[in-house]
Design an enzyme around this catalytic site. Structure first.
Site, PDB file in Angstrom:
ATOM      1  N   GLU A 109     -10.563   5.440   5.162  1.00 57.80           N
ATOM      2  CA  GLU A 109     -11.307   4.907   4.004  1.00 57.80           C
ATOM      3  C   GLU A 109     -10.730   3.572   3.517  1.00 57.80           C
ATOM      4  O   GLU A 109     -11.468   2.670   3.117  1.00 57.80           O
ATOM      5  CB  GLU A 109     -11.271   5.938   2.868  1.00 57.80           C
ATOM      6  CG  GLU A 109     -12.064   5.566   1.636  1.00 57.80           C
ATOM      7  CD  GLU A 109     -13.558   5.497   1.897  1.00 57.80           C
ATOM      8  OE1 GLU A 109     -14.177   6.542   2.096  1.00 57.80           O
ATOM      9  OE2 GLU A 109     -14.102   4.374   1.894  1.00 57.80           O
ATOM     10  N   LYS A 121     -13.337  -5.600   9.793  1.00 60.91           N
ATOM     11  CA  LYS A 121     -14.049  -4.625   8.948  1.00 60.91           C
ATOM     12  C   LYS A 121     -15.471  -4.409   9.472  1.00 60.91           C
ATOM     13  O   LYS A 121     -15.991  -3.285   9.459  1.00 60.91           O
ATOM     14  CB  LYS A 121     -14.048  -5.111   7.491  1.00 60.91           C
ATOM     15  CG  LYS A 121     -12.645  -5.079   6.880  1.00 60.91           C
ATOM     16  CD  LYS A 121     -12.564  -5.817   5.557  1.00 60.91           C
ATOM     17  CE  LYS A 121     -11.164  -5.712   4.952  1.00 60.91           C
ATOM     18  NZ  LYS A 121     -10.940  -6.620   3.818  1.00 60.91           N
ATOM     19  N   GLY A 145     -11.115  -1.609   0.479  1.00 60.05           N
ATOM     20  CA  GLY A 145     -10.051  -1.068  -0.385  1.00 60.05           C
ATOM     21  C   GLY A 145     -10.451   0.158  -1.186  1.00 60.05           C
ATOM     22  O   GLY A 145     -10.646   1.241  -0.638  1.00 60.05           O
ATOM     23  N   VAL A 199     -11.558  -0.528   4.992  1.00 57.34           N
ATOM     24  CA  VAL A 199     -12.647  -1.447   4.624  1.00 57.34           C
ATOM     25  C   VAL A 199     -12.921  -1.306   3.124  1.00 57.34           C
ATOM     26  O   VAL A 199     -13.106  -0.199   2.618  1.00 57.34           O
ATOM     27  CB  VAL A 199     -13.958  -1.112   5.385  1.00 57.34           C
ATOM     28  CG1 VAL A 199     -15.046  -2.122   5.056  1.00 57.34           C
ATOM     29  CG2 VAL A 199     -13.719  -1.056   6.883  1.00 57.34           C
ATOM     30  N   VAL A 249       0.837  -1.213   0.000  1.00 55.49           N
ATOM     31  CA  VAL A 249       0.000   0.000   0.000  1.00 55.49           C
ATOM     32  C   VAL A 249       0.870   1.261   0.000  1.00 55.49           C
ATOM     33  O   VAL A 249       0.638   2.192  -0.788  1.00 55.49           O
ATOM     34  CB  VAL A 249      -0.964  -0.004   1.214  1.00 55.49           C
ATOM     35  CG1 VAL A 249      -1.813   1.253   1.215  1.00 55.49           C
ATOM     36  CG2 VAL A 249      -1.854  -1.248   1.201  1.00 55.49           C
TER      37      VAL A 249
HETATM   38  P1  NAP Z   1       3.079  -4.877   3.727  1.00 56.40           P
HETATM   39  O1  NAP Z   1       3.248  -5.012   2.266  1.00 56.40           O
HETATM   40  O2  NAP Z   1       3.428  -6.028   4.605  1.00 56.40           O
HETATM   41  O3  NAP Z   1       3.954  -3.603   4.190  1.00 56.40           O
HETATM   42  C1  NAP Z   1       4.172  -3.264   5.520  1.00 56.40           C
HETATM   43  C2  NAP Z   1       5.214  -2.157   5.568  1.00 56.40           C
HETATM   44  O4  NAP Z   1       5.373  -1.729   6.911  1.00 56.40           O
HETATM   45  C3  NAP Z   1       6.592  -2.582   5.082  1.00 56.40           C
HETATM   46  O5  NAP Z   1       7.182  -1.556   4.336  1.00 56.40           O
HETATM   47  C4  NAP Z   1       7.382  -2.812   6.365  1.00 56.40           C
HETATM   48  O6  NAP Z   1       8.759  -2.511   6.238  1.00 56.40           O
HETATM   49  C5  NAP Z   1       6.742  -1.788   7.282  1.00 56.40           C
HETATM   50  N1  NAP Z   1       6.817  -2.175   8.697  1.00 56.40           N
HETATM   51  C6  NAP Z   1       6.251  -3.246   9.281  1.00 56.40           C
HETATM   52  N2  NAP Z   1       6.536  -3.271  10.599  1.00 56.40           N
HETATM   53  C7  NAP Z   1       7.280  -2.187  10.838  1.00 56.40           C
HETATM   54  C8  NAP Z   1       7.900  -1.652  11.994  1.00 56.40           C
HETATM   55  N3  NAP Z   1       7.777  -2.262  13.185  1.00 56.40           N
HETATM   56  N4  NAP Z   1       8.612  -0.489  11.888  1.00 56.40           N
HETATM   57  C9  NAP Z   1       8.722   0.132  10.681  1.00 56.40           C
HETATM   58  N5  NAP Z   1       8.156  -0.320   9.546  1.00 56.40           N
HETATM   59  C10 NAP Z   1       7.457  -1.460   9.622  1.00 56.40           C
HETATM   60  O7  NAP Z   1       1.586  -4.464   4.095  1.00 56.40           O
HETATM   61  P2  NAP Z   1       0.480  -3.829   3.122  1.00 56.40           P
HETATM   62  O8  NAP Z   1      -0.160  -4.913   2.332  1.00 56.40           O
HETATM   63  O9  NAP Z   1       1.037  -2.659   2.428  1.00 56.40           O
HETATM   64  O10 NAP Z   1      -0.627  -3.383   4.199  1.00 56.40           O
HETATM   65  C11 NAP Z   1      -0.464  -2.231   4.981  1.00 56.40           C
HETATM   66  C12 NAP Z   1      -1.788  -1.932   5.706  1.00 56.40           C
HETATM   67  O11 NAP Z   1      -2.800  -1.717   4.735  1.00 56.40           O
HETATM   68  C13 NAP Z   1      -2.288  -3.068   6.602  1.00 56.40           C
HETATM   69  O12 NAP Z   1      -2.919  -2.515   7.728  1.00 56.40           O
HETATM   70  C14 NAP Z   1      -3.312  -3.778   5.732  1.00 56.40           C
HETATM   71  O13 NAP Z   1      -4.302  -4.456   6.454  1.00 56.40           O
HETATM   72  C15 NAP Z   1      -3.904  -2.602   4.997  1.00 56.40           C
HETATM   73  N6  NAP Z   1      -4.538  -2.921   3.726  1.00 56.40           N
HETATM   74  C16 NAP Z   1      -3.857  -3.614   2.790  1.00 56.40           C
HETATM   75  C17 NAP Z   1      -4.464  -3.901   1.576  1.00 56.40           C
HETATM   76  C18 NAP Z   1      -3.741  -4.651   0.500  1.00 56.40           C
HETATM   77  O14 NAP Z   1      -4.353  -4.937  -0.537  1.00 56.40           O
HETATM   78  N7  NAP Z   1      -2.464  -4.982   0.682  1.00 56.40           N
HETATM   79  C19 NAP Z   1      -5.786  -3.476   1.336  1.00 56.40           C
HETATM   80  C20 NAP Z   1      -6.452  -2.732   2.327  1.00 56.40           C
HETATM   81  C21 NAP Z   1      -5.818  -2.462   3.524  1.00 56.40           C
HETATM   82  P3  NAP Z   1       9.729  -3.364   5.253  1.00 56.40           P
HETATM   83  O15 NAP Z   1       9.282  -2.984   3.868  1.00 56.40           O
HETATM   84  O16 NAP Z   1      11.081  -2.885   5.559  1.00 56.40           O
HETATM   85  O17 NAP Z   1       9.479  -4.803   5.577  1.00 56.40           O
HETATM   86  N1  HSE Z   2      -6.696  -9.218   2.759  1.00 56.88           N
HETATM   87  C1  HSE Z   2      -7.764  -8.343   2.394  1.00 56.88           C
HETATM   88  C2  HSE Z   2      -8.616  -8.954   1.309  1.00 56.88           C
HETATM   89  C3  HSE Z   2      -7.247  -7.014   1.862  1.00 56.88           C
HETATM   90  O1  HSE Z   2      -8.268 -10.002   0.757  1.00 56.88           O
HETATM   91  O2  HSE Z   2      -9.659  -8.385   1.004  1.00 56.88           O
HETATM   92  C4  HSE Z   2      -7.033  -6.030   2.941  1.00 56.88           C
HETATM   93  O3  HSE Z   2      -8.259  -5.602   3.467  1.00 56.88           O
END
Ligand code: NAP
Ligand code: HSE
Length: 428
Positions: free
Chosen positions: A119, A195, A124, A122, A14
């Site tokens: 936003e 969510k 996306g 929940v 993200v």
């Molecule tokens: P991700 O790819 O695992 O990225 C997490 C990031 O946070 C990485 O850059 C990581 O650093 C950093 N991080 C983790 N722990 C840390 C710490 N203790 N100190 C400093 N940095 C730290 O996760 P994501 O998929 O982007 O998701 C991020 C958020 O968005 C989550 O809350 C997730 O539920 C939400 N979300 C995600 C999606 C989706 O489609 N992915 C959709 C809706 C909501 P490194 O890069 O160095 O490992």
């Molecule tokens: N893991 C979630 C999904 C995305 O598959 O919809 C983050 O809300």
């Protein structure tokens, strides 16, 4: 509009999308980003400083808005509380921390006069939160229900379209990057429960404690169930729902047989689909990408632009801040709501079995709508039953009684059938 200085925690899926979109916004300056591993190769050139110390971002006096896209409960919670204490506004995609600590976070934000925008937490890329918060403000919401997890919808769609097992469909979802290496949060329904907690706060003013939400995942759904549901005119979806009012809520996530003609049955692949019912608007349906880098970044950056455009207005935080109470919602125990059921029983193929099943159900006011014996197999038979709406605690009682019968060889499935949320009250 003046320049607004931003800091970000996290540069994963993200966060990287957010950096790409922020490049198109001249008045928004991303000053610092914190990551876990500073040396990791990134597929983006950052326009700002990178640190592995989140406090360098949070405590920077020039940064007015903290974007939290690191995820997880801790240390994200501590970082957000620290930033709010310093009167920084928050934009987050983190459903877990909001669902588990929403009352504390929103209460502190209210006291400090800052806003929390969420936003992306929940559905996306679907603007569901602003729709409920602003677009439907004139309504008394009676239910928010739908497909809120893209990963499980992708898995269930593959199982149905290709006749695949759950394990095979999960493998494919992982290889395509839809499902994580540890898929527990998605397939066991935790993600949807978080969510629903947030949607409860928006629609009814109180977060629902995640542990109070009835949760059944999709691991036990078989290709056989999929085919059998189809024969009866249904498709199996993981459906979450929060319904009720300010006094008490029914909040639940479970696999659901959805009639083929229902709008949720048409939501396929990794899409989300949500029905919101309000007393004035009636029912609205929103469908779109519920996850993924750019759809989620679209929601995060939309929040940042909204926030930045209003920062100079007096008392702007109270305009934007959701009217959320500091107490948790009263969530009804799952036994209290009613819906029809789909059951697949493995039994011995002997005289009187169907009669005994009918008696056990009848004694608990459960009316059978359809009962089919799927031929005989060595040592037994498979019976598929569809019931009329039944109270969940009555069904639990009937299944417990059935499990003691000598003819029972196993309960292969017990899946709820879609019921309009306003008809799920257990009052008879
Ligand atoms: P991700 O790819 O695992 O990225 C997490 C990031 O946070 C990485 O850059 C990581 O650093 C950093 N991080 C983790 N722990 C840390 C710490 N203790 N100190 C400093 N940095 C730290 O996760 P994501 O998929 O982007 O998701 C991020 C958020 O968005 C989550 O809350 C997730 O539920 C939400 N979300 C995600 C999606 C989706 O489609 N992915 C959709 C809706 C909501 P490194 O890069 O160095 O490992
Ligand atoms: N893991 C979630 C999904 C995305 O598959 O919809 C983050 O809300």
């Amino acid at each position: 509009m003046g320049r607004v200085v931003l800091g970000m925690l996290g540069l994963g899926t993200v966060g990287t999308g957010v950096v790409k979109l922020l490049g198109q916004q001249r008045h928004l300056q991303l000053k610092k980003v914190a990551v876990r591993d500073k040396l990791k190769q990134r597929d983006i050139v950052l326009p700002c400083a990178v640190t592995d110390d989140p406090l360098q971002v949070i405590d920077d006096p020039e940064i007015e808005v903290l974007i939290e896209v690191m995820g997880g409960e801790k240390p994200a919670l501590d970082h957000m509380l620290r930033a709010i204490e310093q009167r920084k506004h928050i934009v987050t995609a983190n459903k877990e921390v909001l669902a588990k600590h929403g009352p504390e976070l929103f209460e502190l934000a209210r006291r400090k006069g800052v806003a929390i925008f969420f936003e992306a937490s929940v559905a996306g890329g679907i603007p569901l939160i602003s729709t409920i918060q602003k677009g439907l403000e004139a309504n008394k919401i009676s239910s928010v229900a739908g497909i809120l997890n893209g990963t499980t919808n992708f898995i269930l769609s593959s199982m149905e379209e290709r006749g695949e097992s759950f394990a095979r469909a999960l493998e494919v979802a992982q290889s395509l990057g839809f499902a994580e290496a540890d898929p527990t949060a998605d397939v066991e329904g935790f993600d949807v429960a978080y969510k629903l907690s947030i949607l409860s706060a928006l629609a009814y003013g109180r977060f629902a404690r995640p542990e109070s939400i009835f949760r059944q995942g999709i691991r036990d759904i078989s290709a056989e169930d999929m085919a059998s549901a189809r024969e009866f005119g249904y498709r199996i979806k993981l459906v979450g729902c929060t319904a009720g009012g300010e006094d008490s809520l029914s909040v639940r996530v479970h696999p659901t047989l959805v009639p083929l003609a229902h709008p949720l049955a048409a939501v396929s692949g990794s899409n989300n689909g949500i029905l919101v019912t309000g007393h004035a608007v009636g029912e609205i349906v929103m469908v779109g990408p519920g996850a993924g880098q750019m759809p989620t970044a679209s929601a995060v950056v939309g929040d940042i632009i909204n926030l930045a455009s209003a920062l100079q207005l007096p008392d702007f935080a109270s305009y934007f801040q959701a009217a959320i109470q500091p107490e948790w919602a009263c969530v009804l125990p799952p036994g209290m709501w009613r819906c029809p059921f789909y059951l697949h029983l493995k039994v011995s193929d002997s005289p009187g079995v169907i009669g005994q099943i009918g008696t056990i159900f009848g004694l608990r006011r459960i009316s059978i709508q359809s009962i089919v014996q799927r031929g005989s197999r060595q040592g037994g038979a498979d019976i598929v039953i569809l019931t009329h709406a039944a109270v969940s605690s009555d069904m639990d009682g009937a299944l417990s009684e059935l499990s003691k019968c000598a003819f029972m060889q196993g309960l292969a499935s017990c899946i709820r059938i879609w019921q309009e949320p306003d008809k799920t009250s257990a009052d008879r």
